[in-house]
Design a protein around this motif. Sequence first.
Motif, PDB file in Angstrom:
ATOM      1  N   LEU A 194     -54.305  -7.722 -16.233  1.00 29.22           N
ATOM      2  CA  LEU A 194     -55.314  -6.743 -16.648  1.00 29.22           C
ATOM      3  C   LEU A 194     -55.329  -5.556 -15.688  1.00 29.22           C
ATOM      4  O   LEU A 194     -55.407  -4.392 -16.116  1.00 29.22           O
ATOM      5  CB  LEU A 194     -56.693  -7.401 -16.682  1.00 29.22           C
ATOM      6  CG  LEU A 194     -57.859  -6.526 -17.167  1.00 29.22           C
ATOM      7  CD1 LEU A 194     -57.617  -6.042 -18.583  1.00 29.22           C
ATOM      8  CD2 LEU A 194     -59.174  -7.295 -17.078  1.00 29.22           C
ATOM      9  N   GLY A 195     -55.223  -5.829 -14.398  1.00 28.55           N
ATOM     10  CA  GLY A 195     -55.175  -4.747 -13.413  1.00 28.55           C
ATOM     11  C   GLY A 195     -53.948  -3.872 -13.595  1.00 28.55           C
ATOM     12  O   GLY A 195     -54.025  -2.641 -13.463  1.00 28.55           O
ATOM     13  N   SER A 196     -52.813  -4.488 -13.937  1.00 34.41           N
ATOM     14  CA  SER A 196     -51.583  -3.727 -14.182  1.00 34.41           C
ATOM     15  C   SER A 196     -51.760  -2.768 -15.347  1.00 34.41           C
ATOM     16  O   SER A 196     -51.355  -1.598 -15.285  1.00 34.41           O
ATOM     17  CB  SER A 196     -50.416  -4.680 -14.466  1.00 34.41           C
ATOM     18  OG  SER A 196     -50.135  -5.500 -13.371  1.00 34.41           O
ATOM     19  N   VAL A 197     -52.372  -3.260 -16.421  1.00 30.52           N
ATOM     20  CA  VAL A 197     -52.552  -2.441 -17.621  1.00 30.52           C
ATOM     21  C   VAL A 197     -53.531  -1.293 -17.355  1.00 30.52           C
ATOM     22  O   VAL A 197     -53.285  -0.145 -17.756  1.00 30.52           O
ATOM     23  CB  VAL A 197     -53.042  -3.307 -18.794  1.00 30.52           C
ATOM     24  CG1 VAL A 197     -53.385  -2.430 -20.005  1.00 30.52           C
ATOM     25  CG2 VAL A 197     -51.985  -4.334 -19.173  1.00 30.52           C
ATOM     26  N   LYS A 247     -38.030   0.722 -24.382  1.00 31.44           N
ATOM     27  CA  LYS A 247     -37.357  -0.178 -23.451  1.00 31.44           C
ATOM     28  C   LYS A 247     -37.662   0.218 -22.008  1.00 31.44           C
ATOM     29  O   LYS A 247     -37.810  -0.656 -21.135  1.00 31.44           O
ATOM     30  CB  LYS A 247     -35.847  -0.158 -23.699  1.00 31.44           C
ATOM     31  CG  LYS A 247     -35.428  -0.819 -25.005  1.00 31.44           C
ATOM     32  CD  LYS A 247     -33.923  -0.802 -25.181  1.00 31.44           C
ATOM     33  CE  LYS A 247     -33.421   0.598 -25.511  1.00 31.44           C
ATOM     34  NZ  LYS A 247     -31.976   0.615 -25.830  1.00 31.44           N
ATOM     35  N   ALA A 248     -37.752   1.519 -21.751  1.00 33.09           N
ATOM     36  CA  ALA A 248     -38.026   1.988 -20.391  1.00 33.09           C
ATOM     37  C   ALA A 248     -39.392   1.526 -19.908  1.00 33.09           C
ATOM     38  O   ALA A 248     -39.544   1.112 -18.748  1.00 33.09           O
ATOM     39  CB  ALA A 248     -37.937   3.514 -20.333  1.00 33.09           C
ATOM     40  N   VAL A 249     -40.383   1.588 -20.780  1.00 31.53           N
ATOM     41  CA  VAL A 249     -41.731   1.153 -20.402  1.00 31.53           C
ATOM     42  C   VAL A 249     -41.754  -0.354 -20.159  1.00 31.53           C
ATOM     43  O   VAL A 249     -42.335  -0.823 -19.173  1.00 31.53           O
ATOM     44  CB  VAL A 249     -42.758   1.532 -21.498  1.00 31.53           C
ATOM     45  CG1 VAL A 249     -44.104   0.866 -21.237  1.00 31.53           C
ATOM     46  CG2 VAL A 249     -42.927   3.046 -21.544  1.00 31.53           C
ATOM     47  N   THR A 266     -48.261  -4.596 -21.146  1.00 26.87           N
ATOM     48  CA  THR A 266     -48.787  -5.948 -20.972  1.00 26.87           C
ATOM     49  C   THR A 266     -47.667  -6.975 -20.927  1.00 26.87           C
ATOM     50  O   THR A 266     -47.643  -7.866 -20.057  1.00 26.87           O
ATOM     51  CB  THR A 266     -49.764  -6.304 -22.108  1.00 26.87           C
ATOM     52  OG1 THR A 266     -50.840  -5.360 -22.127  1.00 26.87           O
ATOM     53  CG2 THR A 266     -50.323  -7.713 -21.930  1.00 26.87           C
ATOM     54  N   ALA A 267     -46.712  -6.844 -21.844  1.00 27.75           N
ATOM     55  CA  ALA A 267     -45.606  -7.806 -21.908  1.00 27.75           C
ATOM     56  C   ALA A 267     -44.755  -7.749 -20.641  1.00 27.75           C
ATOM     57  O   ALA A 267     -44.442  -8.781 -20.039  1.00 27.75           O
ATOM     58  CB  ALA A 267     -44.749  -7.533 -23.144  1.00 27.75           C
ATOM     59  N   GLY A 268     -44.367  -6.538 -20.234  1.00 25.33           N
ATOM     60  CA  GLY A 268     -43.542  -6.396 -19.038  1.00 25.33           C
ATOM     61  C   GLY A 268     -44.270  -6.838 -17.781  1.00 25.33           C
ATOM     62  O   GLY A 268     -43.709  -7.530 -16.924  1.00 25.33           O
ATOM     63  N   SER A 269     -45.540  -6.449 -17.676  1.00 28.73           N
ATOM     64  CA  SER A 269     -46.340  -6.818 -16.501  1.00 28.73           C
ATOM     65  C   SER A 269     -46.568  -8.322 -16.442  1.00 28.73           C
ATOM     66  O   SER A 269     -46.559  -8.919 -15.361  1.00 28.73           O
ATOM     67  CB  SER A 269     -47.690  -6.093 -16.532  1.00 28.73           C
ATOM     68  OG  SER A 269     -47.519  -4.701 -16.489  1.00 28.73           O
ATOM     69  N   ILE A 283     -44.645 -10.757 -17.490  1.00 27.25           N
ATOM     70  CA  ILE A 283     -43.441 -11.436 -16.997  1.00 27.25           C
ATOM     71  C   ILE A 283     -43.328 -11.290 -15.482  1.00 27.25           C
ATOM     72  O   ILE A 283     -43.128 -12.269 -14.745  1.00 27.25           O
ATOM     73  CB  ILE A 283     -42.185 -10.874 -17.687  1.00 27.25           C
ATOM     74  CG1 ILE A 283     -42.202 -11.215 -19.174  1.00 27.25           C
ATOM     75  CG2 ILE A 283     -40.919 -11.420 -17.026  1.00 27.25           C
ATOM     76  CD1 ILE A 283     -41.103 -10.556 -19.978  1.00 27.25           C
ATOM     77  N   TRP A 284     -43.466 -10.054 -15.002  1.00 29.37           N
ATOM     78  CA  TRP A 284     -43.368  -9.771 -13.567  1.00 29.37           C
ATOM     79  C   TRP A 284     -44.445 -10.531 -12.787  1.00 29.37           C
ATOM     80  O   TRP A 284     -44.158 -11.172 -11.769  1.00 29.37           O
ATOM     81  CB  TRP A 284     -43.494  -8.265 -13.359  1.00 29.37           C
ATOM     82  CG  TRP A 284     -43.463  -7.793 -11.939  1.00 29.37           C
ATOM     83  CD1 TRP A 284     -44.539  -7.524 -11.148  1.00 29.37           C
ATOM     84  CD2 TRP A 284     -42.305  -7.513 -11.144  1.00 29.37           C
ATOM     85  NE1 TRP A 284     -44.138  -7.091  -9.907  1.00 29.37           N
ATOM     86  CE2 TRP A 284     -42.770  -7.068  -9.884  1.00 29.37           C
ATOM     87  CE3 TRP A 284     -40.937  -7.577 -11.381  1.00 29.37           C
ATOM     88  CZ2 TRP A 284     -41.899  -6.710  -8.854  1.00 29.37           C
ATOM     89  CZ3 TRP A 284     -40.064  -7.208 -10.351  1.00 29.37           C
ATOM     90  CH2 TRP A 284     -40.546  -6.784  -9.117  1.00 29.37           C
ATOM     91  N   ASN A 285     -45.668 -10.477 -13.275  1.00 28.73           N
ATOM     92  CA  ASN A 285     -46.781 -11.101 -12.562  1.00 28.73           C
ATOM     93  C   ASN A 285     -46.662 -12.624 -12.522  1.00 28.73           C
ATOM     94  O   ASN A 285     -46.929 -13.245 -11.495  1.00 28.73           O
ATOM     95  CB  ASN A 285     -48.117 -10.708 -13.214  1.00 28.73           C
ATOM     96  CG  ASN A 285     -48.420  -9.231 -13.037  1.00 28.73           C
ATOM     97  OD1 ASN A 285     -47.695  -8.506 -12.373  1.00 28.73           O
ATOM     98  ND2 ASN A 285     -49.500  -8.780 -13.643  1.00 28.73           N
ATOM     99  N   VAL A 286     -46.277 -13.227 -13.650  1.00 30.23           N
ATOM    100  CA  VAL A 286     -46.153 -14.681 -13.704  1.00 30.23           C
ATOM    101  C   VAL A 286     -45.128 -15.173 -12.683  1.00 30.23           C
ATOM    102  O   VAL A 286     -45.360 -16.156 -11.967  1.00 30.23           O
ATOM    103  CB  VAL A 286     -45.765 -15.145 -15.127  1.00 30.23           C
ATOM    104  CG1 VAL A 286     -45.277 -16.588 -15.110  1.00 30.23           C
ATOM    105  CG2 VAL A 286     -46.963 -15.020 -16.062  1.00 30.23           C
ATOM    106  N   ILE A 287     -43.997 -14.475 -12.596  1.00 27.12           N
ATOM    107  CA  ILE A 287     -42.943 -14.888 -11.656  1.00 27.12           C
ATOM    108  C   ILE A 287     -43.463 -14.905 -10.223  1.00 27.12           C
ATOM    109  O   ILE A 287     -43.310 -15.890  -9.487  1.00 27.12           O
ATOM    110  CB  ILE A 287     -41.717 -13.954 -11.775  1.00 27.12           C
ATOM    111  CG1 ILE A 287     -41.025 -14.163 -13.119  1.00 27.12           C
ATOM    112  CG2 ILE A 287     -40.737 -14.205 -10.626  1.00 27.12           C
ATOM    113  CD1 ILE A 287     -39.920 -13.171 -13.403  1.00 27.12           C
TER     114      ILE A 287
END
Length: 225
Positions: free
Chosen positions: A80-83, A129-131, A163-166, A168-172
């Motif tokens: 949520l913070g990422s978004v 794709k860039a986003v 949200t989708a990209g963040s 994945i990154w955050n979960v890892i």
Amino acid sequence: MTNTNPAAAAQTADPASNLGGIAQWAVDLMEVIGAPGAGLAIALENLFPPLPSEIILPLAGFTASRGNFSLFEAVLWTTLGSVIGALVLYGVGAALGRHRMRVLVGKVPLIDIEDIDRVEAWFERHGYKAVFFGRMIPLFRSLISVPAGIERMPVWRFVLLTTAGSLIWNVIFVLAGFYLGENWHIVEQYSGVFKNIVIVVVVLFVVYWLASKTLKYRRNRAGRN
């Protein structure tokens, strides 16, 4: 008989007490206001890239492992913070607009309007794709939101991709911090190598671009003489 200093023993037993700088600030924030503190830290990281998500996210997982909040809350609030942070920068890009951007960038030495047109055409073809993938690349995590705002990418699509990209990154990184516990700093070491590789690639690209522009300028100048 060996005397043990209780304060020293407590400090050794508690790895959080050995933190400093940004790491200690992030942990303090999470311990005071819980999982929303992790989200706030990541939102600020989007706005101020020197705040490294590669440290904040594993620390969110580490703090969750200490029972301050759940793993689910850590992932939820950091995403949520990422978004939210990305939306702020999207707004900056939208407020700037294509016309102002072209005027400002067009005044930069060695940059032609044709260069701006090529960048816009590239973003029009590959912006989605860039986003998405940009959310998983250090340095570009924040910057990619600005051109998305300038090009007025539909907000719902920008939020979905971010949200989708963040996520994945955050979960890892959150999971790594959660399971590594007090050894969360191992994540920072490996992510630091990745960030350095990205920096080197960007620097090499900028050097190549400047060299090609300088050569083009000299050829055009020689052709007029």
